[in-house]
Enzyme design. Structure first.
Site, short mmCIF file in Angstrom:
data_model
loop_
_atom_site.label_atom_id
_atom_site.label_comp_id
_atom_site.label_asym_id
_atom_site.label_seq_id
_atom_site.Cartn_x
_atom_site.Cartn_y
_atom_site.Cartn_z
N LYS A 180 5.86 -8.35 -8.66
CA LYS A 180 5.86 -9.30 -7.54
C LYS A 180 4.47 -9.86 -7.27
CE LYS A 180 7.50 -6.43 -4.43
NZ LYS A 180 7.82 -5.19 -5.17
N ARG B 73 11.51 -5.68 3.60
CA ARG B 73 11.91 -4.49 2.84
C ARG B 73 13.09 -3.78 3.47
NH1 ARG B 73 6.77 -3.83 0.11
NH2 ARG B 73 6.87 -2.25 -1.51
N ARG C 229 -0.44 1.38 -14.31
CA ARG C 229 -1.27 0.86 -13.24
C ARG C 229 -2.05 2.00 -12.58
NH1 ARG C 229 1.57 -2.65 -8.65
NH2 ARG C 229 2.08 -0.64 -7.74
N ARG D 74 -4.45 3.37 -7.76
CA ARG D 74 -3.89 3.22 -6.42
C ARG D 74 -3.30 4.55 -5.97
NH1 ARG D 74 0.12 -1.79 -5.24
NH2 ARG D 74 1.49 -0.13 -4.51
N ARG E 124 9.03 6.11 -3.70
CA ARG E 124 9.09 4.65 -3.49
C ARG E 124 10.40 4.08 -4.02
NH1 ARG E 124 3.70 3.26 -6.27
NH2 ARG E 124 4.24 1.06 -5.98
P1 ADP Z 1 4.87 -2.18 -4.57
O1 ADP Z 1 3.82 -2.34 -5.61
O2 ADP Z 1 5.60 -0.87 -4.67
O3 ADP Z 1 5.78 -3.34 -4.44
P2 ADP Z 1 3.40 -2.87 -2.11
O4 ADP Z 1 2.00 -3.10 -2.50
O5 ADP Z 1 4.23 -4.07 -1.76
O6 ADP Z 1 4.12 -1.95 -3.19
O7 ADP Z 1 3.47 -1.86 -0.85
C1 ADP Z 1 2.85 -0.59 -0.91
C2 ADP Z 1 3.31 0.28 0.28
O8 ADP Z 1 3.01 -0.39 1.54
C3 ADP Z 1 4.81 0.56 0.35
O9 ADP Z 1 5.19 1.64 -0.47
C4 ADP Z 1 4.98 0.86 1.85
O10 ADP Z 1 4.49 2.14 2.18
C5 ADP Z 1 4.04 -0.14 2.50
N1 ADP Z 1 4.74 -1.41 2.80
C6 ADP Z 1 4.45 -2.62 2.25
N2 ADP Z 1 5.26 -3.58 2.74
C7 ADP Z 1 6.10 -2.96 3.62
C8 ADP Z 1 7.17 -3.40 4.44
N3 ADP Z 1 7.58 -4.68 4.45
N4 ADP Z 1 7.80 -2.49 5.23
C9 ADP Z 1 7.42 -1.22 5.23
N5 ADP Z 1 6.42 -0.72 4.48
C10 ADP Z 1 5.76 -1.58 3.66
#
Ligand code: ADP
Length: 198
Positions: free
Chosen positions: A14, A89, A128, A134, A145
């Site tokens: 994404k 989400r 990654r 990270r 996750r």
């Molecule tokens: P990914 O690479 O898994 O898509 P993101 O960088 O989008 O992860 O998000 C990392 C973390 O930030 C999530 O695992 C969650 O803990 C938190 N997070 C991000 N966006 C949201 C959201 N819209 N609602 C709740 N938690 C979120």
């Protein structure tokens, strides 16, 4: 004004595609994951509140997340459009986004769902982890996750499918191959816009 949601499981790509989309169409990229990581690094009180959740792979509570999104939207009053990445989400977040946008006279136009098989996702996330370090990219947290995704986030697709806004894109291939597929879906939305009356 075209507003887009980019949707997909952890590791679907994404963030990578979002940057390319935002640049190609001149719209503002809002990534809640990036905002949360920035808050944690800054040591703000919000950062303190969410650190343990994010680093263990759990979702941040809806109320907090929606507030963060509202404030990000308010900071961009002149944006030509928004690309939401990592938000919504949950179904509650999707409903809150509709209400927020409606209050600004805007709406979600299209949702791009990146489809990637689970085994490929795990491979990408572990890679990654090695490259970027990270804190939430290790095996136990990755598993959490995915559980959060399956239980709370995957259903958001139905919310948008019911509105006729969901567009599935195969997320496997090179970055440019995937981006090419996304452009084919998005170009018509931006053409419609410049045609004005059409
Ligand atoms: P990914 O690479 O898994 O898509 P993101 O960088 O989008 O992860 O998000 C990392 C973390 O930030 C999530 O695992 C969650 O803990 C938190 N997070 C991000 N966006 C949201 C959201 N819209 N609602 C709740 N938690 C979120």
């Amino acid at each position: 004004m075209v507003n887009i949601v980019i949707f997909g499981p952890p590791g679907a790509g994404k963030g990578t595609q979002a940057q390319k989309i935002a640049q190609a169409y001149g719209i503002t990229h809002i990534a809640t994951g990036d905002i949360f990581r920035r808050e944690i690094r800054s040591g703000s009180s919000l950062g303190e509140q969410i650190k343990a959740l994010v680093e263990s792979g759990r979702l941040v509570p809806d109320e907090l997340t929606v507030e963060v999104l509202r404030s990000a939207l308010e900071q961009q009053p002149t944006a030509a459009g928004f690309l939401f990445d990592g938000f919504p989400r949950t179904n509650a977040q999707a409903e809150a986004l509709d209400r927020l946008l409606a209050s600004m006279g805007k709406k979600v136009d299209v949702v791009i769902a990146l489809d990637v098989p689970q085994e490929e996702l795990v491979k990408r996330l572990l890679q990654r982890a090695r490259q970027q370090g990270r804190a939430d990219d290790n095996e136990a947290v990755i598993r959490r996750r995915f559980e959060e995704y399956q239980r709370k986030t995957a259903p958001v697709q139905d919310y948008y499918a019911q509105q006729g806004k969901l567009q599935h894109i195969p997320g496997v291939g090179t970055i440019d191959e995937v981006f090419g597929r996304i452009r084919q879906v998005l170009d018509p939305y931006f053409l419609k816009q410049t045609d004005g009356a059409a």
